[in-house]
Design an enzyme around this catalytic site. Structure first.
Site, mmCIF file in Angstrom:
data_model
loop_
_atom_site.group_PDB
_atom_site.id
_atom_site.type_symbol
_atom_site.label_atom_id
_atom_site.label_comp_id
_atom_site.label_asym_id
_atom_site.label_seq_id
_atom_site.Cartn_x
_atom_site.Cartn_y
_atom_site.Cartn_z
ATOM 1 N N GLY A 156 0.826 -1.192 0.000
ATOM 2 C CA GLY A 156 0.000 0.000 0.000
ATOM 3 C C GLY A 156 0.865 1.248 0.000
ATOM 4 C CB CYS A 157 0.179 4.699 -1.115
ATOM 5 S SG CYS A 157 -1.495 4.881 -0.479
ATOM 6 C CE1 TYR A 158 -1.479 8.236 3.866
ATOM 7 C CE2 TYR A 158 -3.306 6.705 3.560
ATOM 8 C CZ TYR A 158 -2.827 8.002 3.626
ATOM 9 O OH TYR A 158 -3.690 9.059 3.449
#
Length: 353
Positions: A156-158
């Site tokens: 995921g990005c985070y």
């Protein structure tokens, strides 16, 4: 490790109409070792890709096709830029045919299937593939496993920013693992390309808000990876925010330095840990990163600050949420899986202004 190929890699994309899908198309259409063979969308079946995304005119000549019409098992690798649950429904057939899978959703991110089912409200469709053939696709921490895997769970990005921001500290056991804070901000493209009130211009412009404070799906992904690095449980407060920009992510991470680690040169630690990493830039001491410095690139920039030379360490991380936080990272994984230099097709310089 996969060997370099004499022929181009045949690539399929399932779900090519969203922001991560078009970002994959932008990157893969310029990749010298890729042949795009199928781009699926049931709703847009028959529509030329360049009609939906004019920026791809002259670069992508394919039309979208319904999934059942696409010969995905003829591909060497298939990217899934789809909602959660789609990749795991097709992974068995694809891997049985020798096709490798890179999923940009969450189907193969969490090794703990009970945690996946709790957070994503669905049973895992192929736990055997998850356990035996998949790898978590954070290249800078997991190269050997990625090179051999049949299926990749693209991070995921985070999680990408938080895990890479804390990895050097946890690997060396320099911080209190029970007092971690990740204060993260993302542009609105992180919410995807769908009609939703919160993403409307009138709602998102001139506005800054937190969301998912009581619990966000990226929290278990982050903690699972941090606990592997720490060798035990971690206590993490993770608060994501939506900020009024299209793309970009800024994570401010707080960690308390252990008494026995107070003499550590943290700047040198990060520089040494990420030396030689093509896409991680540890900025000079005293520098502060900006989201625009990585826009449309696969770069992730890190700055380390220790206010007043005290016990609090602050790690600042920026990336483009659609590139290093999604599509660029997926292409980086593909390169590694097929024995190519990780930078192939990913040397785009960030765009300014």
């Amino acid at each position: 490790m996969a060997q370099a190929r004499n022929s181009r890699i045949k690539v399929g994309i399932v779900g090519g109409t969203g922001y991560t899908g078009v970002e994959l198309l932008r990157l893969l259409s310029q990749h010298p070792d890729v042949e795009l063979t199928a781009i699926t969308s049931r709703k847009e079946d028959g529509l030329p890709v360049a009609e939906m995304y004019p920026n791809l005119r002259g670069h992508v000549k394919l039309a979208f096709s319904a999934p059942e019409k696409a010969s995905l098992t003829d591909c060497d690798v298939v990217f899934f830029a789809t909602p959660h649950g789609v990749a795991m429904a097709q992974a068995q057939a694809l891997t049985a045919a020798g096709t490798r899978v890179i999923d940009l959703a969450a189907d193969f991110r969490l090794q703990d299937t009970a945690s996946f089912e709790r957070w994503y409200k669905m049973p895992h469709g192929c736990p055997d593939i998850l356990a035996k053939q998949s790898a978590y696709g954070l290249v800078e921490l997991n190269r050997a496993a990625i090179a051999q895997a049949q299926v990749i769970g693209n991070p995921g990005c985070y999680p990408t920013t938080v895990i890479l921001g804390l990895a050097p500290l946890l690997e060396r056991k320099l911080i209190d693992t029970q007092a971690l804070i990740a204060d993260c901000k993302s542009g609105v493209s992180g919410a995807g390309r769908k009609a939703e009130v919160a993403s409307l211009f009138s709602e998102a412009s001139d506005n800054f808000k937190a969301y998912g404070v009581a619990g966000h799906r990226h929290h278990p992904e982050i903690t699972e990876q941090l606990e592997k690095l720490a060798g035990g449980k971690v206590g993490l407060t993770f608060v994501p925010h939506l900020v009024p920009m299209i793309r970009g992510m800024f994570s401010t991470i707080y960690a308390r330095i252990l008494p026995e680690a107070r003499e550590t040169d943290f700047q040198a630690l990060f520089e040494e840990r990420y030396a030689g990493e093509a896409f991680i830039d540890v900025m000079p001491a005293g520098s502060l990163p900006e989201t625009r410095s990585v826009r449309a690139s696969n770069n992730l920039r890190i700055a380390v600050q220790r206010p007043g030379n005290g016990d609090q360490l602050i790690v600042l991380v920026v990336q483009d949420n659609l590139v290093k936080g999604a599509a660029g990272q997926a292409v980086q994984n593909m390169n590694l899986m097929f024995g190519l230099p990780e930078t192939t097709g990913l040397n785009q310089v960030a765009i300014l202004p």
